[in-house]
Scaffold this active site. Structure first.
Site, PDB file in Angstrom:
ATOM      1  N   LYS A  75       5.723 -10.295 -18.693  1.00 38.96           N
ATOM      2  CA  LYS A  75       5.148  -8.999 -19.107  1.00 38.96           C
ATOM      3  C   LYS A  75       3.744  -9.187 -19.666  1.00 38.96           C
ATOM      4  O   LYS A  75       2.821  -8.458 -19.335  1.00 38.96           O
ATOM      5  CB  LYS A  75       6.056  -8.347 -20.156  1.00 38.96           C
ATOM      6  CG  LYS A  75       7.393  -7.899 -19.635  1.00 38.96           C
ATOM      7  CD  LYS A  75       7.345  -6.582 -18.902  1.00 38.96           C
ATOM      8  CE  LYS A  75       7.354  -6.579 -17.420  1.00 38.96           C
ATOM      9  NZ  LYS A  75       8.130  -7.431 -16.617  1.00 38.96           N
TER      10      LYS A  75
ATOM     11  N   ASN B 231       0.647  -0.153   6.230  1.00 40.20           N
ATOM     12  CA  ASN B 231       1.113  -0.980   5.115  1.00 40.20           C
ATOM     13  C   ASN B 231       1.828  -2.165   5.735  1.00 40.20           C
ATOM     14  O   ASN B 231       2.814  -1.988   6.456  1.00 40.20           O
ATOM     15  CB  ASN B 231       2.066  -0.166   4.225  1.00 40.20           C
ATOM     16  CG  ASN B 231       2.654  -1.041   3.111  1.00 40.20           C
ATOM     17  OD1 ASN B 231       2.084  -2.051   2.749  1.00 40.20           O
ATOM     18  ND2 ASN B 231       3.819  -0.651   2.615  1.00 40.20           N
ATOM     19  N   GLY B 232       1.329  -3.377   5.496  1.00 42.85           N
ATOM     20  CA  GLY B 232       1.983  -4.557   6.059  1.00 42.85           C
ATOM     21  C   GLY B 232       0.938  -5.562   6.517  1.00 42.85           C
ATOM     22  O   GLY B 232      -0.241  -5.453   6.212  1.00 42.85           O
TER      23      GLY B 232
ATOM     24  N   HIS C 128       9.174 -31.284 -24.942  1.00 40.57           N
ATOM     25  CA  HIS C 128       8.884 -32.200 -23.817  1.00 40.57           C
ATOM     26  C   HIS C 128       7.593 -31.831 -23.122  1.00 40.57           C
ATOM     27  O   HIS C 128       7.566 -31.672 -21.901  1.00 40.57           O
ATOM     28  CB  HIS C 128      10.083 -32.203 -22.861  1.00 40.57           C
ATOM     29  CG  HIS C 128      11.367 -32.529 -23.551  1.00 40.57           C
ATOM     30  ND1 HIS C 128      11.730 -33.804 -23.912  1.00 40.57           N
ATOM     31  CD2 HIS C 128      12.359 -31.723 -24.025  1.00 40.57           C
ATOM     32  CE1 HIS C 128      12.893 -33.787 -24.540  1.00 40.57           C
ATOM     33  NE2 HIS C 128      13.301 -32.527 -24.624  1.00 40.57           N
TER      34      HIS C 128
ATOM     35  N   ARG D  31       1.430   1.670  -5.978  1.00 43.80           N
ATOM     36  CA  ARG D  31       1.723   0.702  -4.922  1.00 43.80           C
ATOM     37  C   ARG D  31       0.506  -0.103  -4.505  1.00 43.80           C
ATOM     38  O   ARG D  31       0.597  -1.072  -3.772  1.00 43.80           O
ATOM     39  CB  ARG D  31       2.276   1.436  -3.688  1.00 43.80           C
ATOM     40  CG  ARG D  31       3.551   2.221  -3.929  1.00 43.80           C
ATOM     41  CD  ARG D  31       3.938   3.029  -2.707  1.00 43.80           C
ATOM     42  NE  ARG D  31       4.168   2.150  -1.575  1.00 43.80           N
ATOM     43  CZ  ARG D  31       5.353   1.562  -1.343  1.00 43.80           C
ATOM     44  NH1 ARG D  31       6.350   1.765  -2.163  1.00 43.80           N
ATOM     45  NH2 ARG D  31       5.513   0.764  -0.306  1.00 43.80           N
TER      46      ARG D  31
ATOM     47  N   LYS E  47       3.379  -2.567  -7.170  1.00 44.17           N
ATOM     48  CA  LYS E  47       4.736  -2.357  -7.670  1.00 44.17           C
ATOM     49  C   LYS E  47       5.782  -3.064  -6.830  1.00 44.17           C
ATOM     50  O   LYS E  47       6.694  -3.679  -7.365  1.00 44.17           O
ATOM     51  CB  LYS E  47       5.054  -0.860  -7.702  1.00 44.17           C
ATOM     52  CG  LYS E  47       6.441  -0.542  -8.230  1.00 44.17           C
ATOM     53  CD  LYS E  47       6.622  -1.048  -9.648  1.00 44.17           C
ATOM     54  CE  LYS E  47       8.016  -0.798 -10.163  1.00 44.17           C
ATOM     55  NZ  LYS E  47       8.243  -1.436 -11.489  1.00 44.17           N
TER      56      LYS E  47
ATOM     57  N   CYS F 250       0.848  -1.196   0.000  1.00 50.31           N
ATOM     58  CA  CYS F 250       0.000   0.000   0.000  1.00 50.31           C
ATOM     59  C   CYS F 250       0.883   1.244   0.000  1.00 50.31           C
ATOM     60  O   CYS F 250       2.077   1.176   0.196  1.00 50.31           O
ATOM     61  CB  CYS F 250      -0.879   0.030   1.247  1.00 50.31           C
ATOM     62  SG  CYS F 250      -1.728  -1.503   1.573  1.00 50.31           S
TER      63      CYS F 250
ATOM     64  N   GLU G 129      10.940 -13.446 -19.170  1.00 47.82           N
ATOM     65  CA  GLU G 129      10.539 -12.060 -18.894  1.00 47.82           C
ATOM     66  C   GLU G 129       9.448 -11.616 -19.856  1.00 47.82           C
ATOM     67  O   GLU G 129       8.474 -10.966 -19.451  1.00 47.82           O
ATOM     68  CB  GLU G 129      11.764 -11.144 -18.975  1.00 47.82           C
ATOM     69  CG  GLU G 129      11.459  -9.672 -18.792  1.00 47.82           C
ATOM     70  CD  GLU G 129      10.919  -9.323 -17.405  1.00 47.82           C
ATOM     71  OE1 GLU G 129      10.949 -10.194 -16.517  1.00 47.82           O
ATOM     72  OE2 GLU G 129      10.472  -8.186 -17.221  1.00 47.82           O
TER      73      GLU G 129
ATOM     74  N   TRP H 173      -3.717  -1.947  -1.205  1.00 51.24           N
ATOM     75  CA  TRP H 173      -3.665  -3.225  -1.926  1.00 51.24           C
ATOM     76  C   TRP H 173      -4.089  -4.252  -0.898  1.00 51.24           C
ATOM     77  O   TRP H 173      -3.364  -4.532   0.062  1.00 51.24           O
ATOM     78  CB  TRP H 173      -2.244  -3.509  -2.434  1.00 51.24           C
ATOM     79  CG  TRP H 173      -2.120  -4.758  -3.243  1.00 51.24           C
ATOM     80  CD1 TRP H 173      -2.653  -5.004  -4.474  1.00 51.24           C
ATOM     81  CD2 TRP H 173      -1.436  -5.953  -2.864  1.00 51.24           C
ATOM     82  NE1 TRP H 173      -2.318  -6.269  -4.895  1.00 51.24           N
ATOM     83  CE2 TRP H 173      -1.573  -6.871  -3.937  1.00 51.24           C
ATOM     84  CE3 TRP H 173      -0.698  -6.339  -1.747  1.00 51.24           C
ATOM     85  CZ2 TRP H 173      -1.012  -8.146  -3.904  1.00 51.24           C
ATOM     86  CZ3 TRP H 173      -0.137  -7.599  -1.725  1.00 51.24           C
ATOM     87  CH2 TRP H 173      -0.310  -8.502  -2.784  1.00 51.24           C
TER      88      TRP H 173
ATOM     89  N   GLU I 181       1.247 -10.097 -16.894  1.00 53.00           N
ATOM     90  CA  GLU I 181       0.906  -9.124 -15.850  1.00 53.00           C
ATOM     91  C   GLU I 181       0.199  -7.895 -16.376  1.00 53.00           C
ATOM     92  O   GLU I 181      -0.536  -7.254 -15.624  1.00 53.00           O
ATOM     93  CB  GLU I 181       2.114  -8.746 -15.011  1.00 53.00           C
ATOM     94  CG  GLU I 181       3.262  -8.136 -15.695  1.00 53.00           C
ATOM     95  CD  GLU I 181       4.379  -7.794 -14.685  1.00 53.00           C
ATOM     96  OE1 GLU I 181       5.509  -7.660 -15.126  1.00 53.00           O
ATOM     97  OE2 GLU I 181       4.116  -7.647 -13.478  1.00 53.00           O
TER      98      GLU I 181
END
Ligand code: AGP
Length: 616
Positions: free
Chosen positions: A493, A101-102, A512, A27, A611, A2, A489, A75, A496
């Site tokens: 991308k 936040n936490g 395979h 965030r 983030k 957050c 990567e 968040w 997300e």
């Protein structure tokens, strides 16, 4: 995680907090709220679900007469997305407003304790429990002075297990703001007759560049012209004042529609920043003054263990290929969240390296703590000056990539690739790499920004490819050797920001199992920049085409590939093999970006993400 903003000082608090929350919205953006102490010393509280702008539906910041306040953009961890669960939370008897936040891990025990004390709750959050715990201890105090406010918070936090970044208001102390930190970042901006508390510098840098980074288990009680920092045990702390190393403009979007788009275009400058000061005087080797504290250990290490998450983990995987190739040092790459519990066998000559753009990812911090607990030296590579990783590691390298606001990492990732390639050659030149090899790498490094600019010119071509495939719901990304991390990567991308299922594999591994997915509905993106092994990749291409799988190729001009053999073909400039993954990443970034746009996704604030993940 957050975003938190707090203010006490000469300015009107509400507009500054509102604007600060907008800077921190990357965030977390499930809900938002602002709590203020009015001129008549009473609280006013505004909360809403959705983005920070939704607060304007319930109040006009410029009409507030308050000079003390706190704000939060959430968040969700405990409790669904709702107004009742939005922060700030008010304590049961109304003495406190609090943003957090936490994660409070022992929230159930604390809630049971408070229920026995006849406290009642309106939300499902752990944060409300904390607000009531503080109030419980405050009501034990003999006075309603700021010292009692501080002692109540100290007492409450001594009973808390878990992580927090807090900003707290007490109605009896209308000229004071309290901040506390354990595991979630919190800075204090030192202004002219004002103090600003925030989760990161983006909410502070407009007003001051002088900041103090609170450390774990520290509490700060401040007014407009006074600041006291102490521990939970009331030991006074003399804190170091740092200077934010970037300007407010760097945290703005400029003429770009999205931060992600801006940050993709910043990558040439980011590489310039990554190289600056890191080339030996004879131009034959990278050098890192920040690694000096480990002295001769660099010649003695016989194994390197990298710990990271997400894109940073992909960068570390790239480092494995490069360090083993150029320095012949065995490398292990661990998901940070796994390393902390895995009890990996490490030798006395093992070096642990943690990589994190934010420097605050809790899983990575936990891996760092585990390595230090076992007595190993830890090197940190991070983009945020003053972050926890920068302060808790034995030495390290700053990325100097500037603030990365887009939730999907772009410039921070290529910055890490560049620094890790330089580290591989640095270690190689301490061992096996000769002068000419070193000079060749440095020359390629200095030419890289120009080659990035050339690669950026491919955006329109890649946008057209996205136009053809944006309705596809699944993709494979394939790459061999140093292009395998790029495949991972690229897939991340796409997942997300376009919410498309995508999976990266080493090219040959496709046979395979994943080949079962190959069909017209499942395009494959193939990275092929190594001529020597291209015949093997060509076999994979044929296997895919034999099953009507569309192919999107990212290749260099030397690859002997007939463009008709693929539905789409992107040619990127050629560079040193250790740096080629950086150029190959850019088309993957553009592809995900344009796929997301066409699929109507929020590029900078993708659903469910944040983030920097400062929870486990
Ligand atoms: C990358 O696009 C993601 N946003 C995410 O995987 C990120 O890389 C990861 O959370 C690690 O973040 P850090 O580098 O700040 O530690």
């Amino acid at each position: 995680m957050c975003g938190i903003v707090g203010y006490v000082g000469r300015r009107p608090a509400a507009p500054l907090i509102f604007e600060g929350l907008q800077h921190l919205e990357y965030r977390g953006y499930d809900s938002a709220g602002i709590g203020l102490i009015k001129a008549d010393d009473t609280f006013e509280l505004y909360r809403n679900v959705g983005r920070v702008a939704a607060l304007l539906e319930c109040f006009e910041p410029r009409q507030s007469d308050s000079h003390v306040g706190i704000g939060h953009t959430r968040w969700a961890t405990h409790g669904a997305v709702s107004v009742l669960n939005a922060h700030p939370h008010r304590s049961y008897h109304g003495d406190f407003l609090l943003v957090h936040n936490g994660v409070i891990e022992n929230f159930k025990t604390l809630k049971s304790f408070l229920l026995e004390k006849d406290y009642a709750f309106y939300s499902d959050t752990d944060t409300e429990i904390l607000a009531n715990l503080i109030e419980f201890y405050y009501q034990q105090q003999a006075t309603t002075e700021p010292a009692s406010f501080l002692q109540a918070v100290q007492e409450a936090l001594r009973h808390v297990q878990g992580t927090y970044g807090l900003a707290v208001l007490c109605q009896d102390c209308p000229n004071h703001l309290l901040a506390a930190r354990n595991g979630s970042p919190l800075l204090i901006g030192i202004g002219d007759n004002e103090h600003i508390v925030a989760s990161d510098a983006a909410a502070i840098v407009t007003y001051t560049s002088q900041v103090i980074y609170l450390r774990d288990r520290e509490i700060a009680l401040m007014s407009s012209d006074d600041l006291q920092i102490c521990t939970l045990q009331s030991e006074n702390v003399s804190a170091e004042v740092c200077t934010i190393d970037w300007s407010p403009e760097e945290a703005e979007r400029g003429q770009h529609e999205h931060y992600m788009h801006k940050e993709i275009y910043e990558q040439a400058q980011v590489i310039v920043n990554a190289i600056r000061g890191h080339i030996s005087d004879d131009f034959s080797s990278p050098r890192f003054g920040g690694l000096a504290p480990l002295g001769n250990r660099w010649n003695e290490i016989d194994r390197i263990v990298f710990c990271a998450c997400g894109s940073a983990w992909h960068a570390c995987l790239e480092a494995e290929y490069l360090i083993e190739h150029y320095a012949h040092i065995p490398v292990e790459v661990e998901y940070a969240s796994e390393f902390r519990y895995r009890n990996a066998p490490l030798s006395k000559r093992t070096l642990v390296v943690v990589v994190s753009q934010s420097g605050e990812t809790l899983d990575t911090l936990a891996a760092l703590a585990e390595a230090k607990r076992r007595g190993y030296p830890v090197v940190g590579i991070t983009n945020v000056v003053g972050s926890t990783i920068s302060r808790e590691t034995d030495c390290g390298i700053y990325q100097h990539a500037g603030p990365e606001i887009g939730v999907a990492s772009t410039k921070a990732f290529t910055s890490q690739l560049c620094i890790l390639a330089m580290l591989a050659v640095y270690l190689g030149r301490l061992r096996h790499m000769d002068y000419t090899e070193g000079v060749s790498f440095i020359q390629a490094l200095q030419e890289l920004p120009q080659k990035i600019e050339e690669t950026l010119l491919l955006e329109q071509q890649i946008s057209e490819i996205a136009q053809r495939y944006y309705q596809s719901e699944q993709f494979l990304f394939l790459g061999r050797q140093t292009l395998f991390p790029v495949a991972l990567e690229g897939a991340l991308k796409l997942k997300e920001i376009a919410y498309v299922y995508a999976q990266g594999y080493p090219s040959a591994e496709m046979k395979h199992g994943p080949i079962a997915l190959v069909s017209k509905e499942c395009p494959t993106v193939i990275f092929a920049t190594q001529a020597a092994i291209f015949p093997k990749t060509l076999s994979n291409i044929q296997e895919i085409r034999a099953r009507n799988g569309p192919i999107i190729m990212v290749a260099t001009g030397e690859i002997p590939m007939d463009p008709s053999e693929s539905e789409a073909f992107v040619i990127i400039p050629k560079t040193h093999p250790a740096l080629q993954p950086i150029l190959a990443t850019i088309p993957a970034q553009f592809f995900a970006y344009h796929m997301a746009l066409r699929r109507g996704c929020d590029v900078d604030k993708p659903r469910n993400l944040a983030k920097s993940v400062t929870v486990e």
